[in-house]
Design a protein around this motif. Structure first.
Motif, short mmCIF file in Angstrom:
data_model
loop_
_atom_site.label_atom_id
_atom_site.label_comp_id
_atom_site.label_asym_id
_atom_site.label_seq_id
_atom_site.Cartn_x
_atom_site.Cartn_y
_atom_site.Cartn_z
N VAL A 236 0.94 -1.15 0.08
CA VAL A 236 0.11 -0.04 -0.13
C VAL A 236 0.76 1.02 0.06
O VAL A 236 2.22 1.27 0.30
CB VAL A 236 -0.84 -0.16 1.24
CG1 VAL A 236 -1.86 -1.08 1.29
CG2 VAL A 236 -0.21 0.04 2.35
N GLY A 237 0.29 2.29 -0.60
CA GLY A 237 1.15 3.56 -0.53
C GLY A 237 0.74 4.22 0.61
O GLY A 237 -0.13 4.11 1.66
N GLU A 238 1.54 5.59 0.89
CA GLU A 238 1.10 6.33 2.13
C GLU A 238 -0.26 7.15 1.98
O GLU A 238 -0.16 7.76 0.72
CB GLU A 238 2.47 7.35 2.60
CG GLU A 238 2.04 8.09 3.66
CD GLU A 238 3.30 8.87 4.01
OE1 GLU A 238 3.27 9.67 4.93
OE2 GLU A 238 4.26 8.72 3.22
N LEU A 239 -0.87 7.12 2.59
CA LEU A 239 -2.18 8.10 2.37
C LEU A 239 -2.13 9.69 2.83
O LEU A 239 -1.36 9.91 3.97
CB LEU A 239 -3.30 7.37 3.20
CG LEU A 239 -4.73 8.17 3.10
CD1 LEU A 239 -5.12 8.08 1.74
CD2 LEU A 239 -5.67 7.73 4.24
N GLN A 240 -2.43 10.53 2.12
CA GLN A 240 -2.25 11.96 2.43
C GLN A 240 -3.58 12.43 2.79
O GLN A 240 -4.56 12.03 2.24
CB GLN A 240 -1.59 12.61 1.16
CG GLN A 240 -0.26 12.47 0.85
CD GLN A 240 0.74 12.62 1.74
OE1 GLN A 240 0.74 13.31 2.57
NE2 GLN A 240 1.69 11.79 1.87
N VAL A 241 -3.49 13.55 3.59
CA VAL A 241 -4.87 14.10 4.00
C VAL A 241 -5.69 14.46 2.94
O VAL A 241 -6.84 14.50 2.78
CB VAL A 241 -4.64 15.30 5.04
CG1 VAL A 241 -6.16 15.92 5.39
CG2 VAL A 241 -4.09 14.59 6.20
N ARG A 242 -4.92 15.07 1.69
CA ARG A 242 -5.49 15.71 0.61
C ARG A 242 -6.22 14.48 -0.26
O ARG A 242 -7.02 14.80 -1.18
CB ARG A 242 -4.54 16.46 -0.38
CG ARG A 242 -3.54 15.63 -0.63
CD ARG A 242 -2.56 16.29 -1.87
NE ARG A 242 -1.41 15.68 -2.17
CZ ARG A 242 -0.18 15.69 -1.64
NH1 ARG A 242 -0.10 16.39 -0.35
NH2 ARG A 242 0.80 14.96 -2.14
N ASP A 243 -5.90 13.16 -0.12
CA ASP A 243 -6.42 12.14 -0.73
C ASP A 243 -7.98 11.93 -0.26
O ASP A 243 -8.63 11.13 -1.20
CB ASP A 243 -5.56 10.94 -0.57
CG ASP A 243 -4.32 10.83 -1.33
OD1 ASP A 243 -3.93 11.60 -2.19
OD2 ASP A 243 -3.33 10.36 -0.71
N VAL A 244 -8.39 12.35 0.95
CA VAL A 244 -9.80 12.13 1.23
C VAL A 244 -10.53 13.52 0.86
O VAL A 244 -10.12 14.45 1.27
CB VAL A 244 -9.75 12.02 2.80
CG1 VAL A 244 -11.30 11.59 3.36
CG2 VAL A 244 -8.90 11.09 3.28
N SER A 245 -11.33 13.32 -0.10
CA SER A 245 -12.05 14.33 -0.74
C SER A 245 -12.87 15.09 0.52
O SER A 245 -13.37 14.38 1.34
CB SER A 245 -13.14 13.99 -1.95
OG SER A 245 -13.99 13.12 -1.09
N LEU A 246 -13.20 16.29 0.12
CA LEU A 246 -14.20 17.18 0.93
C LEU A 246 -15.46 16.47 1.10
O LEU A 246 -16.21 16.47 2.03
CB LEU A 246 -13.98 18.76 0.61
CG LEU A 246 -12.72 19.37 0.75
CD1 LEU A 246 -13.14 20.80 0.42
CD2 LEU A 246 -12.52 19.37 2.49
N LEU A 247 -16.00 15.78 -0.18
CA LEU A 247 -17.35 15.38 -0.15
C LEU A 247 -17.30 14.07 0.95
O LEU A 247 -18.32 14.01 1.83
CB LEU A 247 -17.53 15.00 -1.56
CG LEU A 247 -18.78 14.06 -1.69
CD1 LEU A 247 -20.09 14.95 -1.36
CD2 LEU A 247 -19.14 13.55 -3.28
N ALA A 248 -16.31 13.53 0.67
CA ALA A 248 -16.28 12.12 2.04
C ALA A 248 -16.34 12.73 3.57
O ALA A 248 -16.74 12.19 4.11
CB ALA A 248 -15.14 11.31 1.56
N ARG A 249 -15.23 13.67 3.53
CA ARG A 249 -15.45 14.42 4.98
C ARG A 249 -16.67 14.79 5.44
O ARG A 249 -17.36 14.66 6.46
CB ARG A 249 -14.28 15.57 5.04
CG ARG A 249 -13.07 15.09 4.57
CD ARG A 249 -11.90 16.07 4.75
NE ARG A 249 -10.97 16.01 4.08
CZ ARG A 249 -9.58 16.82 4.11
NH1 ARG A 249 -9.69 17.65 4.89
NH2 ARG A 249 -8.82 16.55 3.38
N ALA A 250 -17.58 15.66 4.52
CA ALA A 250 -18.71 15.91 4.71
C ALA A 250 -19.81 15.00 5.06
O ALA A 250 -20.68 14.79 6.12
CB ALA A 250 -19.28 16.86 3.58
#
Length: 274
Positions: free
Chosen positions: A133-147
């Motif tokens: 697996v690769g390293e996950l970045q915060v920007r990889d999680v979309s704002l739609l998913a966070r909402a």
């Protein structure tokens, strides 16, 4: 067969009132629809906002389904014989219900998400070392998913309370009868308690769905392209604030009134089936 007015009066029943409020809403909806059909500016706004309607429906549907699942788990934990689970569920419900949805949205999106990403990267570090697996970045999680995650968490606390009240509304005699038949706790909950609780909790859950449609507009603060965000962007560029926000309100009103009528019809059907 419909009862006569005299028979209804003899049984203490009141004749159903004509839904003047619904007639007024229908007139308002027709008036706005005519304005949209006859005015090119309104038609342009409706076309632009229609792309946000899909986002609003998807956000509402996914978030409500997640809130139902999580809320059911929290409600069952609150009914557990384990003292730790009961107190953890009560703590969760009180904390989440005590925080405004908008504040929770910001906290999940910008405070909790970096922590969750760091925890994920720490847990998957052996897999990253192997190249799996690769390293996950915060920007990889979309704002739609966070909402959506924020709405799931916010509404799960309310769903948990609704389900808990529905379970407690089941007569104790039903549970005792299931015990006498030799059903264990899980089978009593699955086959006896929950089927009867569903009849009680469906109407308030429907009201929560209507509320979530309106609260989905809060995702616009994160830049998610829902109805409110699309209207905000168009109004800022065209300075047609009156026309734009009138259409925005009209679209939300159509969705919420339709759902409200569906909830009322469901309540009448459940009452008639008792």
């Amino acid at each position: 067969m419909t009862a006569s007015p005299a028979r209804r009066a003899a049984h203490g029943l009141r004749a159903p009132d004509f839904p003047w409020w619904l007639a007024a809403l229908a007139c308002l909806a027709v008036g706005v629809a005519l304005a949209i059909a006859l005015d090119p500016a309104y038609r342009q706004i409706l076309v632009i906002l229609s792309t946000g309607v899909v986002t609003t429906i998807v956000v509402t549907a996914v978030a409500f389904a997640g809130a139902l699942a999580l809320g059911l788990l929290v409600a069952l934990a609150g009914r557990s014989r384990n003292r730790v689970l009961r107190n953890a569920a009560r703590f969760y419900v009180e904390v989440i219900r005590g925080v405004p949805v908008l504040v929770l949205l910001f906290w999940i999106a910008f405070a909790a998400m970096p922590l969750l990403v760091s925890a994920w990267n720490g847990a998957t570090s052996p897999l990253r070392a192997l190249g799996l697996v690769g390293e996950l970045q915060v920007r990889d999680v979309s704002l739609l998913a966070r909402a959506v995650i924020a709405l799931v968490i916010a509404y799960s606390a309310f769903v948990a309370e609704i389900v808990r009240a529905g379970i407690e509304a089941v007569p104790r005699g039903q549970v005792e009868a299931a015990e006498a038949l030799g059903l264990n706790r899980w089978r009593r909950m699955r086959h006896v308690v929950l089927p009867q609780a569903i009849r009680t909790v469906l109407p308030p859950l429907g009201n929560d769905l209507v509320a979530m449609v309106k609260d989905s507009s809060l995702v616009s603060v994160l830049g998610v392209a829902d109805i409110t965000q699309m209207g905000k962007v168009f109004a800022a560029g065209s300075f047609r604030f009156m026309e734009t926000y009138s259409v925005v309100a009209y679209l939300y009103l159509l969705m919420t009134v339709t759902l409200s009528l569906g909830v009322r019809a469901l309540e009448r059907r459940l009452r008639a089936g008792r």
